[in-house]
Design a protein around this motif. Structure first.
Motif, PDB file in Angstrom:
ATOM      1  N   SER A 232      46.574  32.010  36.956  1.00 24.84           N
ATOM      2  CA  SER A 232      46.558  33.470  36.857  1.00 24.84           C
ATOM      3  C   SER A 232      45.785  34.034  38.025  1.00 24.84           C
ATOM      4  N   VAL A 233      46.058  35.303  38.339  1.00 25.60           N
ATOM      5  CA  VAL A 233      45.406  35.933  39.477  1.00 25.60           C
ATOM      6  C   VAL A 233      45.020  37.357  39.082  1.00 25.60           C
TER       7      VAL A 233
ATOM      8  N   PRO B 292      57.378  28.347  45.879  1.00 27.86           N
ATOM      9  CA  PRO B 292      56.885  29.679  45.498  1.00 27.86           C
ATOM     10  C   PRO B 292      56.289  29.700  44.086  1.00 27.86           C
ATOM     11  N   LEU B 293      55.308  30.564  43.895  1.00 26.29           N
ATOM     12  CA  LEU B 293      54.819  30.939  42.573  1.00 26.29           C
ATOM     13  C   LEU B 293      55.131  32.415  42.368  1.00 26.29           C
ATOM     14  N   VAL B 294      55.707  32.733  41.211  1.00 32.81           N
ATOM     15  CA  VAL B 294      56.145  34.111  40.958  1.00 32.81           C
ATOM     16  C   VAL B 294      55.476  34.651  39.707  1.00 32.81           C
ATOM     17  N   ALA B 295      55.480  35.961  39.582  1.00 30.37           N
ATOM     18  CA  ALA B 295      54.883  36.610  38.414  1.00 30.37           C
ATOM     19  C   ALA B 295      55.681  36.275  37.162  1.00 30.37           C
TER      20      ALA B 295
ATOM     21  N   PRO C  50      46.158  40.260  48.731  1.00 28.47           N
ATOM     22  CA  PRO C  50      45.708  40.927  47.511  1.00 28.47           C
ATOM     23  C   PRO C  50      46.896  41.228  46.590  1.00 28.47           C
ATOM     24  N   THR C  51      46.678  41.040  45.288  1.00 34.14           N
ATOM     25  CA  THR C  51      47.739  41.268  44.317  1.00 34.14           C
ATOM     26  C   THR C  51      47.565  42.654  43.716  1.00 34.14           C
ATOM     27  N   GLU C  52      48.460  43.568  44.087  1.00 33.59           N
ATOM     28  CA  GLU C  52      48.344  44.965  43.684  1.00 33.59           C
ATOM     29  C   GLU C  52      49.526  45.372  42.822  1.00 33.59           C
ATOM     30  N   ALA C  53      49.242  46.132  41.768  1.00 32.67           N
ATOM     31  CA  ALA C  53      50.288  46.671  40.905  1.00 32.67           C
ATOM     32  C   ALA C  53      50.974  47.857  41.608  1.00 32.67           C
ATOM     33  N   PRO C  54      52.244  48.133  41.272  1.00 34.74           N
ATOM     34  CA  PRO C  54      53.036  47.449  40.248  1.00 34.74           C
ATOM     35  C   PRO C  54      53.589  46.111  40.745  1.00 34.74           C
ATOM     36  N   ILE C  55      53.811  45.192  39.788  1.00 29.83           N
ATOM     37  CA  ILE C  55      54.351  43.870  40.080  1.00 29.83           C
ATOM     38  C   ILE C  55      55.596  43.672  39.226  1.00 29.83           C
TER      39      ILE C  55
ATOM     40  N   GLY D  66      46.291  47.568  38.085  1.00 31.97           N
ATOM     41  CA  GLY D  66      47.358  47.285  37.142  1.00 31.97           C
ATOM     42  C   GLY D  66      47.009  47.636  35.712  1.00 31.97           C
ATOM     43  N   ALA D  67      48.055  47.786  34.885  1.00 31.17           N
ATOM     44  CA  ALA D  67      47.839  48.012  33.463  1.00 31.17           C
ATOM     45  C   ALA D  67      47.187  46.803  32.813  1.00 31.17           C
ATOM     46  N   GLU D  68      47.381  45.639  33.393  1.00 29.55           N
ATOM     47  CA  GLU D  68      46.685  44.423  32.985  1.00 29.55           C
ATOM     48  C   GLU D  68      45.800  43.964  34.126  1.00 29.55           C
ATOM     49  N   SER D  69      44.697  43.313  33.781  1.00 26.50           N
ATOM     50  CA  SER D  69      43.749  42.910  34.819  1.00 26.50           C
ATOM     51  C   SER D  69      44.155  41.628  35.529  1.00 26.50           C
ATOM     52  N   LYS D  70      45.066  40.860  34.906  1.00 26.84           N
ATOM     53  CA  LYS D  70      45.517  39.601  35.496  1.00 26.84           C
ATOM     54  C   LYS D  70      47.020  39.463  35.283  1.00 26.84           C
ATOM     55  N   VAL D  71      47.629  38.613  36.096  1.00 27.09           N
ATOM     56  CA  VAL D  71      49.030  38.257  35.907  1.00 27.09           C
ATOM     57  C   VAL D  71      49.151  36.740  35.996  1.00 27.09           C
TER      58      VAL D  71
END
Length: 364
Positions: free
Chosen positions: A272-273, A339-342, A312-317, A278-283
């Motif tokens: 997780s990252v 690759p790693l994907v959401a 950096p991982t920024e919402a939206p995702i 984001g609406a969630e703190s991690k994905v």
């Protein structure tokens, strides 16, 4: 450290050759992989990918019927590989896609391009935009069918492997539907698929051949055995007979001389990252397909893995958006990545969620 496996002798007849193990991202063999060459009908793989993307985006549908313009009929009737489109016909996108891959229909490509985008020029603009999105930096497409154009259409083996991987990974249903048909029938005429490994090599299920006098004989092919998928690219072979033998020997070499240790199953969560805004703190991040550590047969397949973030991982995702890479290092010191994907979508936070995330950040 184990030596690389001996190559099949027939591979000497391929000036350009590349083999990629999609499960590990490891290049098993590379010869002139970044050399630009004329793809001939291998161009049609990009045409198909562009159509798949348009269908997914909603600007094209399989049931949509596209007209055969009189000018198109006059220019392309019986010109090279053909599906024999009739003058004045309206042909479904589904039928055109079958024809383009299975019998390499030059006429079908032009009907598709004109009907889907309004003109050949507008469609090739879409092809080139999609190629740039994939990072195909050594490719340019001037036609939808690869017909000779004084070298204005070009690509590389590495770019074609990237394209094949994108089709197989992003459009698996379309890949299964269109790339493994043994024959195609239309307008009372049946023609066989020219893929030299389909029906002859265990696990073979795509992709496509190409030929012009300028380009020679090329091939992009793929096969899967026990969840492990290989992609090969060949360019510039001297004859259809040579291409057939090289392709069959090459894919068997890839499976028989390399072993693979499964690390993760398809769709398995890996890490997780934190997410900014984001609406969630991690994905959660997942792999798209089964992941392996690949090594020469007889060598240790032990491996270490680490996650390499793209930034950096920024919402939206969006669900399925590429966020990071899983780097695999095998015991022979070679590294590769997949690759790693959401695993799920993360929308941008509203004011309350931003406040909540800020308060959580103060106490963690």
């Amino acid at each position: 450290m184990s030596a690389e496996p001996d190559l099949p002798q027939s591979l000497d007849g391929a000036p350009i050759a590349l083999m990629l193990d999609l499960g590990s991202g490891r290049v098993l063999f590379s010869r002139e992989a970044d050399r630009r060459f004329m793809p001939a009908s291998l161009t049609k793989i990009m045409t198909l990918y562009t159509a798949f993307e348009m269908i997914e985006e909603g600007s094209l549908s399989l049931k949509q019927r596209l007209p055969v313009r009189d000018e198109t009929f006059r220019e392309w009737s019986g010109k090279g590989s053909t599906m024999f489109v009739p003058r004045g016909a309206a042909i479904s996108v589904d039928t055109l896609l079958h024809a383009i891959d299975t019998v390499s229909a030059n006429d079908g490509c032009v009907v598709l391009a004109e009907g889907a985008a309004g003109s050949v020029e507008a469609f090739t603009d879409l092809m080139n935009a999609k190629a740039r999105e994939l990072g195909m930096n050594d490719s340019h497409f001037n036609t939808p069918n690869g017909w000779m154009d004084e070298g204005r259409t070009y690509t590389s083996a590495r770019d074609l492997a990237t394209l094949a991987q994108a089709i197989i990974t992003r459009h698996p249903d379309f890949y299964a539907r269109y790339f493994s048909q043994p024959s195609f029938s239309y307008n009372g005429i049946t023609q066989n698929n020219r893929n030299p490994i389909l029906g002859y090599v265990d696990g073979a299920d795509g992709l496509k051949t190409g030929f012009t006098n300028e380009a020679g004989y090329g091939f992009v092919g793929s096969a899967e055995r026990d969840g492990r998928r290989l992609v090969m690219v060949l360019g510039g072979t001297e004859s259809g007979r040579a291409r057939k033998q090289i392709a069959r020997d090459f894919v068997d070499w890839g499976f028989e001389n390399w072993s693979a240790l499964r690390l993760y199953g398809a769709g398995q969560n890996v890490a997780s990252v934190p997410v900014q805004g984001g609406a969630e703190s991690k994905v959660m991040l997942k792999v798209e397909r089964s992941v392996f550590a690949t090594a020469p047969r007889g060598a240790s397949a032990d491996a270490s893995v680490r996650v390499r973030f793209l930034g950096p991982t920024e919402a939206p995702i969006a669900e399925g958006e590429r966020i990071a890479s899983l780097v695999i290092e095998t015991a022979d010191g070679k590294t590769s990545s997949v690759p790693l994907v959401a695993a799920e979508a993360v929308p941008a936070a509203n004011w309350w969620q931003r406040l909540r995330n800020g308060l959580v950040g103060l106490v963690t």
